[in-house]
Design a protein around this motif. Structure first.
Motif, PDB file in Angstrom:
ATOM      1  N   ARG A 135       0.833  -1.204   0.000  1.00 45.23           N
ATOM      2  CA  ARG A 135       0.000   0.000   0.000  1.00 45.23           C
ATOM      3  C   ARG A 135       0.866   1.253   0.000  1.00 45.23           C
ATOM      4  O   ARG A 135       0.570   2.238  -0.685  1.00 45.23           O
ATOM      5  N   GLU A 136       1.952   1.228   0.764  1.00 42.83           N
ATOM      6  CA  GLU A 136       2.854   2.377   0.818  1.00 42.83           C
ATOM      7  C   GLU A 136       3.550   2.607  -0.512  1.00 42.83           C
ATOM      8  O   GLU A 136       3.797   3.754  -0.902  1.00 42.83           O
ATOM      9  N   ASP A 192       0.942   4.493  -2.490  1.00 47.76           N
ATOM     10  CA  ASP A 192       0.678   5.846  -1.989  1.00 47.76           C
ATOM     11  C   ASP A 192       1.892   6.756  -2.087  1.00 47.76           C
ATOM     12  O   ASP A 192       1.761   7.939  -2.402  1.00 47.76           O
ATOM     13  N   ARG A 193       3.080   6.206  -1.821  1.00 44.74           N
ATOM     14  CA  ARG A 193       4.293   7.030  -1.772  1.00 44.74           C
ATOM     15  C   ARG A 193       4.957   7.173  -3.130  1.00 44.74           C
ATOM     16  O   ARG A 193       5.466   8.238  -3.474  1.00 44.74           O
TER      17      ARG A 193
END
Length: 235
Positions: free
Chosen positions: A177-178, A181-182
């Motif tokens: 997920r990171e 998102d990142r």
């Protein structure tokens, strides 16, 4: 696109006139019962298998028009793949396993680049460890780092937490997920787990070789409800 295995009376349709798009910079989960076509879709979309009809476009490249040599090169440079099994070479360290795709592509892997991708998956301190010296979750992180080292346009994940316990699996899902998102990494993930699917931006349900609906911003409860009772066909 369509894909059938076998011929004549033994023919088994795996994908039936499928038309589906996946958003860049997002995490999409694919779910469905056994035999629904979800894993076949992943393999065809990743260029590991060829569709019988239709087009597969990754970025601006149409895969069906590529020769086997060019398709292999594309997979090595623009497509990452993570399996349920970690598929690490036991005699190699983490950094050596991660650098393999670059070596196979005829490139000289820079240690800084390899260490950087290991740091991105939280394993900066495990670069010199071999698989037997790491937990299952750490080994899967190495496998993900190996898939990311070529900076692929899309990362395909086939049951990436299937061999992990719930706590370790959650750590891997948080990391995926990171990455979205990142770093705006595009990830397409096949899973049977409603909790894993809840980390996605969108869930696409498959049944009988076709898309059978979708959920946006899914929760584990909503996914579970969709997969039980009347099942994915009710989408």
């Amino acid at each position: 696109m369509s894909k059938t295995y076998g011929t004549g009376s033994a023919a088994v349709p795996a994908l039936r006139d499928v038309s589906v798009e996946f958003a860049a910079g997002a995490l999409t989960a694919i779910m469905g019962p056994s035999g629904s076509g979800k894993s076949t879709l992943l393999q065809v979309a990743a260029g590991l298998d060829r569709a019988d009809t239709g087009e597969i476009v990754v970025g601006e490249v149409e895969l069906s028009r590529l020769s086997e040599t060019r398709l292999t090169l594309l997979r090595r440079t623009h497509i990452g793949f993570v399996f349920q099994a970690f598929n690490l070479l036991p005699a190699l360290t983490a950094e050596q396993n991660v650098s393999l795709p670059l070596r196979l592509a005829g490139k000289r892997p820079g240690r800084a680049a390899v260490r950087d991708v290991l740091a991105r998956v939280g394993l900066a301190d495990r670069a010199r460890h071999r698989p037997a010296e790491m937990s299952g979750g750490q080994q899967q992180r190495v496998a993900i780092a190996r898939a990311l080292v070529t900076r692929p346009a899309v990362l395909f994940a086939d049951e990436p937490t299937g061999a992990l316990d719930s706590v370790t699996g959650r750590e891997v899902l948080v990391m995926l997920r990171e990455l979205v998102d990142r770093e705006r990494q595009t990830i397409i993930m096949v899973t049977h787990d409603p909790v894993a699917a809840s980390y996605a931006d969108r869930v696409v349900f498959f049944a009988d070789g076709r898309p059978a609906g979708e959920l946006l911003r899914p929760t584990a409860e909503a996914v579970a409800a969709r997969m039980t009772g009347s099942g994915a066909l009710a989408c």
